[in-house]
Scaffold this active site. Structure first.
Site, PDB file in Angstrom:
ATOM      1  N   ASP A   1       6.507 -23.162 -18.335  1.00 42.04           N
ATOM      2  CA  ASP A   1       5.735 -22.939 -17.142  1.00 42.04           C
ATOM      3  C   ASP A   1       4.132 -22.143 -17.552  1.00 42.04           C
ATOM      4  O   ASP A   1       3.944 -21.738 -17.853  1.00 42.04           O
ATOM      5  CB  ASP A   1       6.732 -22.167 -15.704  1.00 42.04           C
ATOM      6  CG  ASP A   1       6.616 -22.980 -14.084  1.00 42.04           C
ATOM      7  OD1 ASP A   1       5.535 -22.687 -13.485  1.00 42.04           O
ATOM      8  OD2 ASP A   1       6.909 -23.386 -14.175  1.00 42.04           O
TER       9      ASP A   1
ATOM     10  N   HIS B   1       3.529 -19.413  -9.744  1.00 44.54           N
ATOM     11  CA  HIS B   1       5.216 -20.650 -10.144  1.00 44.54           C
ATOM     12  C   HIS B   1       5.432 -19.913 -10.789  1.00 44.54           C
ATOM     13  O   HIS B   1       6.660 -20.101 -10.258  1.00 44.54           O
ATOM     14  CB  HIS B   1       4.536 -21.481  -9.956  1.00 44.54           C
ATOM     15  CG  HIS B   1       4.773 -23.184 -10.625  1.00 44.54           C
ATOM     16  ND1 HIS B   1       5.511 -23.635 -10.947  1.00 44.54           N
ATOM     17  CD2 HIS B   1       5.147 -24.102  -9.202  1.00 44.54           C
ATOM     18  CE1 HIS B   1       6.751 -24.617 -10.260  1.00 44.54           C
ATOM     19  NE2 HIS B   1       6.416 -24.740  -9.472  1.00 44.54           N
TER      20      HIS B   1
ATOM     21  N   SER C   1      10.534 -28.208  -8.215  1.00 41.13           N
ATOM     22  CA  SER C   1       9.948 -27.065  -8.848  1.00 41.13           C
ATOM     23  C   SER C   1      11.196 -25.860  -8.609  1.00 41.13           C
ATOM     24  O   SER C   1      11.560 -25.235  -9.241  1.00 41.13           O
ATOM     25  CB  SER C   1       8.782 -26.657  -8.756  1.00 41.13           C
ATOM     26  OG  SER C   1       8.062 -27.701  -9.821  1.00 41.13           O
TER      27      SER C   1
END
Length: 527
Positions: free
Chosen positions: A157, A199, A354
């Site tokens: 990620d 994120h 996600s």
């Protein structure tokens, strides 16, 4: 290969029944990227797959590269070379190169470097603000185990803020920087711009923020976190960077690889990366995507990956979540509270598949802390213990992942707790004379309703053999028409099919891309 192909050798594959185990292996090797190779999307690059019979992949590809382009990177483990074109190069230059180089000896495939993007009662003071752990019955599971630092979850990620007060206790100490950075090609995966790059920290916190530590939120498991930074500050990443991170995480011994990202379509490079991970015992968990469509994004759509859809806080299906036949599990994904970079306030709510994906990864971490299971076994166990929440199968797959069920239910079904599954297996040995040769094998099903079948090919190290499989077709696959394929740069291939179609025999073709020699083909059918 047609029905009357003179090279087709049709046989019934039933002899030699017995227990067997085959593991694929490869020699790690990711070359350093050329200085100045930018993080994030790389639309001006092509990826060229090279067979293992080529001595020097970069040198071999370089001889076919036009003057305005150059070789900038390679990954020997999964056998590709990256070629960069100038930004001003027209699309027709890329397409001409892709078409031309695929015809060259030793080249398995050529494709664009596609772009992927993010698919967005303990004493932890903000546990009461969370709902995701409660929805998947994590508190009941925690009565048995909080998880184990011996179980590793790699987050491919954006970078994780590994010194976050609610993450620092659970980041892996196997690496000095708790991970690696493939986007910037350095060792430190720490977010470059924490205000924009949050994120990965959020995803990592859902899976494994410290639980019962008097701080912040509770992660689903107490697994060790590894950060494979493959996405840039804007949440985009190239196929090559993500694939390199998957290979690296596998070689680091990760038990689970979490990919809360998608897009870019099918690519051979990414397929080879997830195959490498799965063949080496890694559970690969991926986000289905956020377009609200009846089609699951890649990499979730690869057969090696567990595709995860998302639920709203009331347990209904999230309108943004992709759905379809590839969905295996669902989990809470809307307004999920988790860690974020301290620059952004340390905690925030985000929504998307996600967020649902690391819930599943965290539950997998709990199950692996409780039971000794292979990646295929824990995948099946999570599905078998999932809760039917009344959605269609293409929305929920086997159901909502359930932490208490995964921890409290003995996966062996006989009280032994060793995770064994009834199976029947057979191996056949044969040989191929050259690229013109091929063998087709037929497998008659042994169980009325098998949970899965695994096809393993082990061929010569100095050749490149490939594997093609059809289910429910009643005839042999061809190199142009098949359901599943093992197509890596060597002769070690594995195809796994869950809940296979047993209406006809399974048909398997072995064919050499280059070279010749003897091979072993093993088929294992699980009850």
């Amino acid at each position: 290969m047609t029905e009357d192909s003179p090279h087709t050798d049709r046989r019934t594959f039933l002899e030699g029944v017995g227990a067997v185990g085959v593991a694929a292996a490869a020699i790690p090797g990711v070359s350093a990227a050329t200085p100045g190779r930018t993080p994030g999307a790389k639309p001006n690059e092509a990826l060229v797959g090279v067979t293992n019979t080529v001595d020097d992949a970069e040198e071999h590809v370089a001889q076919f590269v036009p003057d305005q382009a150059r070789v900038v990177h390679s990954n020997e483990t999964i056998g590709y070379v990256a070629v960069r074109f100038p930004e001003e190069a027209p699309d027709r230059a890329h397409e001409h190169f892709l078409d031309a180089i695929e015809k060259r000896e030793g080249i398995k495939y050529a494709e664009r470097n596609a772009t992927h993007t993010t698919s967005l009662s303990p004493d932890d003071p903000r546990f009461g603000d969370q709902y995701a752990p409660q929805m998947v019955n994590a508190p009941a599971a925690w009565e048995t185990t909080l998880g184990s630092s011996s179980v590793s979850v790699a987050v491919v990620d954006q970078g994780i803020q590994y010194d976050h007060p609610d993450l620092a206790a659970n980041v892996s100490d196997a690496d000095s920087y708790h991970g690696d950075d493939f986007a910037d090609d350095d060792e430190d995966p720490y977010p470059d711009v924490p205000q924009d790059e949050y994120h990965g920290t959020h995803v990592g916190g859902i899976a494994a923020a410290a639980t019962d530590n008097g701080s912040g939120v509770a992660g689903v498991s107490e697994s060790s976190l590894l950060s494979g930074r493959a996405l840039s500050e804007d949440g985009t990443g190239s196929t090559s960077d993500i694939s390199d991170a998957i290979v690296w995480a596998t070689d680091q011994g990760a038990d689970v690889v979490n990919m809360s990202l998608g897009g870019g379509g099918y690519t051979e490079t990414m397929k080879n990366a997830v195959s490498y991970a799965y063949d080496n015992g890694v559970l690969v968990v991926c986000a289905a995507g956020n377009a609200g469509k009846n089609s699951v994004d890649y990499p979730a759509a690869y057969s090696e990956c567990v595709a995860v859809s998302a639920l709203d806080p009331d347990g209904t299906f999230a309108s943004y979540s992709n759905y379809g036949d590839d969905i295996e599990l669902t989990a809470p994904g809307t307004n999920v509270l988790s860690t974020t970079t301290e620059t952004r306030g340390s905690y925030e709510r985000l929504s998307g598949t996600s967020m649902a994906t690391p819930v599943v990864s965290g539950v997998a971490g709990l199950a692996l802390a409780r039971w000794d299971l292979s990646n295929a076994e824990v995948r099946a166990h999570l599905k078998e213990t999932a809760v039917d929440v009344g959605l269609s199968e293409d929305e929920q797959g086997s159901g909502r992942v359930d932490a208490d069920g995964a921890v409290s239910t003995d996966p062996s079904g006989d009280g032994s707790g060793d995770g064994t599954t009834e199976h029947i297996s057979a191996t056949v040995s044969d040989s191929l004379d050259g690229y013109w040769d091929e063998d087709c094998w037929s497998w008659a099903w042994q169980y009325d309703d098998p949970s899965k079948v695994v096809v393993d090919l082990s061929g010569p190290s100095d050749a490149d053999f490939d594997l093609y499989v059809d289910e429910g077709e009643g005839s042999c696959p061809t190199t142009d028409d098949y359901d599943y394929r093992g197509y890596t740069a060597d002769s070690q291939e594995t195809v796994t099919i869950t809940e296979p179609d047993t209406s006809t025999n399974l048909h398997v073709m072995v064919t050499p891309f280059s070279g010749s020699g003897e091979y072993d083909l093993t088929i294992t059918e699980y009850q």
